[in-house]
Design an enzyme around this catalytic site. Sequence first.
Site, PDB file in Angstrom:
ATOM      1  N   GLU A 177     -15.339  -2.477  12.364  1.00  0.00           N
ATOM      2  CA  GLU A 177     -15.581  -2.962  11.014  1.00  0.00           C
ATOM      3  C   GLU A 177     -14.945  -4.333  10.865  1.00  0.00           C
ATOM      4  O   GLU A 177     -13.723  -4.464  10.921  1.00  0.00           O
ATOM      5  CB  GLU A 177     -14.976  -1.994   9.992  1.00  0.00           C
ATOM      6  CG  GLU A 177     -15.245  -2.423   8.577  1.00  0.00           C
ATOM      7  CD  GLU A 177     -14.688  -1.457   7.554  1.00  0.00           C
ATOM      8  OE1 GLU A 177     -13.513  -1.090   7.663  1.00  0.00           O
ATOM      9  OE2 GLU A 177     -15.437  -1.076   6.645  1.00  0.00           O
ATOM     10  N   LYS A 207      -1.861   2.591  -8.024  1.00  0.00           N
ATOM     11  CA  LYS A 207      -1.307   1.428  -7.333  1.00  0.00           C
ATOM     12  C   LYS A 207      -2.439   0.516  -6.894  1.00  0.00           C
ATOM     13  O   LYS A 207      -3.217   0.869  -6.007  1.00  0.00           O
ATOM     14  CB  LYS A 207      -0.511   1.841  -6.099  1.00  0.00           C
ATOM     15  CG  LYS A 207       0.286   0.659  -5.555  1.00  0.00           C
ATOM     16  CD  LYS A 207       0.694   0.828  -4.114  1.00  0.00           C
ATOM     17  CE  LYS A 207      -0.309   0.266  -3.150  1.00  0.00           C
ATOM     18  NZ  LYS A 207      -0.530  -1.183  -3.223  1.00  0.00           N
ATOM     19  N   GLU A 211     -11.609   7.574   1.021  1.00  0.00           N
ATOM     20  CA  GLU A 211     -12.792   6.717   1.183  1.00  0.00           C
ATOM     21  C   GLU A 211     -12.374   5.615   2.138  1.00  0.00           C
ATOM     22  O   GLU A 211     -11.556   4.775   1.781  1.00  0.00           O
ATOM     23  CB  GLU A 211     -13.228   6.100  -0.156  1.00  0.00           C
ATOM     24  CG  GLU A 211     -13.650   7.084  -1.228  1.00  0.00           C
ATOM     25  CD  GLU A 211     -15.007   7.728  -0.980  1.00  0.00           C
ATOM     26  OE1 GLU A 211     -15.655   7.415   0.049  1.00  0.00           O
ATOM     27  OE2 GLU A 211     -15.413   8.553  -1.807  1.00  0.00           O
ATOM     28  N   GLY A 265      -9.338   2.759   1.418  1.00  0.00           N
ATOM     29  CA  GLY A 265      -8.780   1.674   2.221  1.00  0.00           C
ATOM     30  C   GLY A 265      -9.133   1.858   3.673  1.00  0.00           C
ATOM     31  O   GLY A 265     -10.165   2.455   4.000  1.00  0.00           O
ATOM     32  N   SER A 266      -8.263   1.389   4.530  1.00  0.00           N
ATOM     33  CA  SER A 266      -8.575   1.409   5.956  1.00  0.00           C
ATOM     34  C   SER A 266      -8.429   2.819   6.529  1.00  0.00           C
ATOM     35  O   SER A 266      -7.647   3.633   6.033  1.00  0.00           O
ATOM     36  CB  SER A 266      -7.643   0.453   6.697  1.00  0.00           C
ATOM     37  OG  SER A 266      -6.303   0.854   6.520  1.00  0.00           O
ATOM     38  N   THR A 267      -9.165   3.095   7.577  1.00  0.00           N
ATOM     39  CA  THR A 267      -9.102   4.400   8.234  1.00  0.00           C
ATOM     40  C   THR A 267      -7.697   4.642   8.789  1.00  0.00           C
ATOM     41  O   THR A 267      -7.171   5.754   8.706  1.00  0.00           O
ATOM     42  CB  THR A 267     -10.166   4.461   9.347  1.00  0.00           C
ATOM     43  OG1 THR A 267     -11.452   4.306   8.722  1.00  0.00           O
ATOM     44  CG2 THR A 267     -10.147   5.784  10.085  1.00  0.00           C
ATOM     45  N   CYS A 312     -17.098  -1.687   2.104  1.00  0.00           N
ATOM     46  CA  CYS A 312     -17.127  -0.568   3.066  1.00  0.00           C
ATOM     47  C   CYS A 312     -18.555  -0.119   3.324  1.00  0.00           C
ATOM     48  O   CYS A 312     -18.828   0.492   4.352  1.00  0.00           O
ATOM     49  CB  CYS A 312     -16.268   0.577   2.561  1.00  0.00           C
ATOM     50  SG  CYS A 312     -16.573   0.959   0.856  1.00  0.00           S
ATOM     51  N   VAL A 342      -4.671   3.533   7.658  1.00  0.00           N
ATOM     52  CA  VAL A 342      -3.718   3.956   6.620  1.00  0.00           C
ATOM     53  C   VAL A 342      -4.125   5.331   6.068  1.00  0.00           C
ATOM     54  O   VAL A 342      -3.282   6.170   5.786  1.00  0.00           O
ATOM     55  CB  VAL A 342      -3.610   2.892   5.498  1.00  0.00           C
ATOM     56  CG1 VAL A 342      -2.719   3.386   4.370  1.00  0.00           C
ATOM     57  CG2 VAL A 342      -3.064   1.582   6.048  1.00  0.00           C
ATOM     58  N   GLY A 343      -5.421   5.583   5.976  1.00  0.00           N
ATOM     59  CA  GLY A 343      -5.915   6.884   5.504  1.00  0.00           C
ATOM     60  C   GLY A 343      -5.415   8.035   6.360  1.00  0.00           C
ATOM     61  O   GLY A 343      -4.993   9.076   5.844  1.00  0.00           O
TER      62      GLY A 343
HETATM   63  P1  NAP Z   1      -5.419  -0.809   3.445  1.00  0.00           P
HETATM   64  O1  NAP Z   1      -4.493  -1.672   4.155  1.00  0.00           O
HETATM   65  O2  NAP Z   1      -5.671   0.546   3.981  1.00  0.00           O
HETATM   66  O3  NAP Z   1      -4.854  -0.715   1.943  1.00  0.00           O
HETATM   67  C1  NAP Z   1      -5.435   0.042   0.953  1.00  0.00           C
HETATM   68  C2  NAP Z   1      -4.383   0.408  -0.062  1.00  0.00           C
HETATM   69  O4  NAP Z   1      -3.408   1.249   0.551  1.00  0.00           O
HETATM   70  C3  NAP Z   1      -3.609  -0.786  -0.619  1.00  0.00           C
HETATM   71  O5  NAP Z   1      -3.298  -0.540  -1.961  1.00  0.00           O
HETATM   72  C4  NAP Z   1      -2.356  -0.778   0.234  1.00  0.00           C
HETATM   73  O6  NAP Z   1      -1.245  -1.393  -0.342  1.00  0.00           O
HETATM   74  C5  NAP Z   1      -2.122   0.702   0.375  1.00  0.00           C
HETATM   75  N1  NAP Z   1      -1.260   1.070   1.501  1.00  0.00           N
HETATM   76  C6  NAP Z   1      -1.007   0.358   2.646  1.00  0.00           C
HETATM   77  N2  NAP Z   1      -0.152   1.041   3.426  1.00  0.00           N
HETATM   78  C7  NAP Z   1       0.146   2.195   2.788  1.00  0.00           C
HETATM   79  C8  NAP Z   1       0.986   3.315   3.083  1.00  0.00           C
HETATM   80  N3  NAP Z   1       1.688   3.380   4.213  1.00  0.00           N
HETATM   81  N4  NAP Z   1       1.041   4.335   2.199  1.00  0.00           N
HETATM   82  C9  NAP Z   1       0.352   4.295   1.059  1.00  0.00           C
HETATM   83  N5  NAP Z   1      -0.444   3.256   0.701  1.00  0.00           N
HETATM   84  C10 NAP Z   1      -0.553   2.221   1.567  1.00  0.00           C
HETATM   85  O7  NAP Z   1      -6.855  -1.416   3.268  1.00  0.00           O
HETATM   86  P2  NAP Z   1      -7.213  -2.849   2.725  1.00  0.00           P
HETATM   87  O8  NAP Z   1      -6.780  -3.790   3.780  1.00  0.00           O
HETATM   88  O9  NAP Z   1      -6.711  -3.040   1.352  1.00  0.00           O
HETATM   89  O10 NAP Z   1      -8.818  -2.716   2.556  1.00  0.00           O
HETATM   90  C11 NAP Z   1      -9.707  -2.877   3.608  1.00  0.00           C
HETATM   91  C12 NAP Z   1     -10.155  -1.535   4.178  1.00  0.00           C
HETATM   92  O11 NAP Z   1     -10.503  -0.598   3.176  1.00  0.00           O
HETATM   93  C13 NAP Z   1     -11.397  -1.660   5.027  1.00  0.00           C
HETATM   94  O12 NAP Z   1     -11.193  -1.001   6.252  1.00  0.00           O
HETATM   95  C14 NAP Z   1     -12.506  -0.950   4.228  1.00  0.00           C
HETATM   96  O13 NAP Z   1     -13.511  -0.368   4.944  1.00  0.00           O
HETATM   97  C15 NAP Z   1     -11.747   0.051   3.466  1.00  0.00           C
HETATM   98  N6  NAP Z   1     -12.447   0.383   2.220  1.00  0.00           N
HETATM   99  C16 NAP Z   1     -13.177   1.539   2.134  1.00  0.00           C
HETATM  100  C17 NAP Z   1     -13.851   1.864   0.974  1.00  0.00           C
HETATM  101  C18 NAP Z   1     -14.634   3.122   0.819  1.00  0.00           C
HETATM  102  O14 NAP Z   1     -15.007   3.457  -0.291  1.00  0.00           O
HETATM  103  N7  NAP Z   1     -14.901   3.876   1.852  1.00  0.00           N
HETATM  104  C19 NAP Z   1     -13.790   1.009  -0.111  1.00  0.00           C
HETATM  105  C20 NAP Z   1     -13.061  -0.153   0.015  1.00  0.00           C
HETATM  106  C21 NAP Z   1     -12.381  -0.449   1.181  1.00  0.00           C
HETATM  107  P3  NAP Z   1      -0.935  -2.963  -0.033  1.00  0.00           P
HETATM  108  O15 NAP Z   1      -1.858  -3.717  -0.904  1.00  0.00           O
HETATM  109  O16 NAP Z   1       0.475  -3.175  -0.407  1.00  0.00           O
HETATM  110  O17 NAP Z   1      -1.201  -3.177   1.428  1.00  0.00           O
END
Ligand code: NAP
Length: 454
Positions: A356, A154, A229, A207-209, A263, A211-212
């Site tokens: 962050e 996804k 991650e 993604g975000s901590t 990140c 949602v993780g």
């Molecule tokens: P996000 O809101 O956590 O979304 C990440 C992914 O998860 C998207 O595909 C999102 O779908 C999906 N998602 C959202 N809610 C969900 C749920 N309830 N169940 C399953 N999947 C769900 O993060 P983001 O806003 O895209 O990215 C920014 C964050 O990611 C930052 O905090 C950054 O630090 C972190 N990040 C970390 C790394 C790493 O390698 N450590 C790399 C990149 C980013 P939608 O698109 O529909 O919201």
Amino acid sequence: MTTYTIISPTTGKPVQELHLADIFETDVIIEKANRAFQSWRLVSPGDRATLLRRFAAIVEEHNEELAQLEVLNSGHTIGNARWEAGNVANVLNYYSAAPERLFGRQIPVPNGIDITFKEPLGVIGIIVPWNFPMPIAGWGFGPALAAGNTVVLKPAEVTPLTAIRLGELALEAGIPEGVFNVIPGKGSIVGERFVTHPAVRKIVFTGSTEVGKHIMQGCANQVKRLTLELGGKSANVIFDDADLEKAAAGAPGAVFDNAGQDCCARSRILVQRSVFDRFMELFEVAVKAFRVEDPALDTAEMGPLITAAHLARVKEYVPSDAPIAFQGSVPAGDGFWFPPTVLMPKSTEDRAYREEVFGPVVSVMAFEDEADAIRLANDSEFGLSGSIWSRDIGRAVRVSRGIEAGNLSVNSNSSVRYWTPFGGYKQSGLGRELGPDALDAFTETKNVFFDTQI
Ligand code: NAP
Ligand code: MG
């Protein structure tokens, strides 16, 4: 039918309308991937390797097309986007060597022979954020497919275009139907379904901590395997014996690359007090020279932020009374632009220093000595990456052992090499991607004992 309109971050104008999958469509694709697993796992190692090499070659041939698509959809600089598409091909090539080398062990035991096997898990659900749509997808699907799993992926709702194209290229390469499936849709629908559907045996989430953590709770219901991650607030630690010119010249790229939506961004710069003023002089020159412009230009070093909503969120970290030391510039016109911004907070409790930002905002803080530098660097719930600048080898070793983070670099700001493990300490993640051990995260170890006494 739900649709989503993709907006160009550079112009703010609509680019394309896209159908988003609902839960029923998601289930159909998960079941298809589950059926495909029964035959994909039996494809001989050599044949699976050949298919992955072909997939890599086709991705390489389409490097420019994929890169242009990422500039359009995500506003990445063209230079970065070419690297990102190249990274997918490199990761596929690297893991194409794995099927033929997925060794188990023969372990000495009494009264028989003992063998371990590395077996695929089944359907792997990969959930990708919008900040690096191509590499993060590839770090999941490359090793997952190599180990004999099938994949449902996804992409982030706002950045699906390159993932969709990679799905088409996989079919062109001869990867069988149903083995690698891209499902554009909402996290709350498609992503949630990956977590709750029993045929999905593992989640790879970036993604975000926040949602993780939610996904981790969901996975607990089925003891579903999980790699996370998550976020970061990494430190760029600059000692008084460093090559200051080099450290200052590299510091803008270390945090403002991808407009800070990284990140691994070194969004806290810690500088030894005795060289603080000199560093800031050099850093100001480098920040003002950092080229923020149309990301399609070869000279661009930074483009816009991903969406209007994200721009608004980043702006909140720089209120009118923010301790701004200096700022770079942005081009005139539409799009979601924010200038490179350097803050000098008085306290480590400052919001922009602790949280962050995921935008082009960096906080600079002075430290006294080695112990102080390690204490400040570790004063964060995150622990993803970081840099250490010093000419003293002993100090660089001590400090790199002292900082609680998964990926550090000494006299360099590079975090990612597909040959080496990547992942976070503390709330930055769980497990590791890339490198020689990534296959362990996509296999179960099965132990079989053969009794030789009968
Ligand atoms: P996000 O809101 O956590 O979304 C990440 C992914 O998860 C998207 O595909 C999102 O779908 C999906 N998602 C959202 N809610 C969900 C749920 N309830 N169940 C399953 N999947 C769900 O993060 P983001 O806003 O895209 O990215 C920014 C964050 O990611 C930052 O905090 C950054 O630090 C972190 N990040 C970390 C790394 C790493 O390698 N450590 C790399 C990149 C980013 P939608 O698109 O529909 O919201
Ligand atoms: Mg989000």
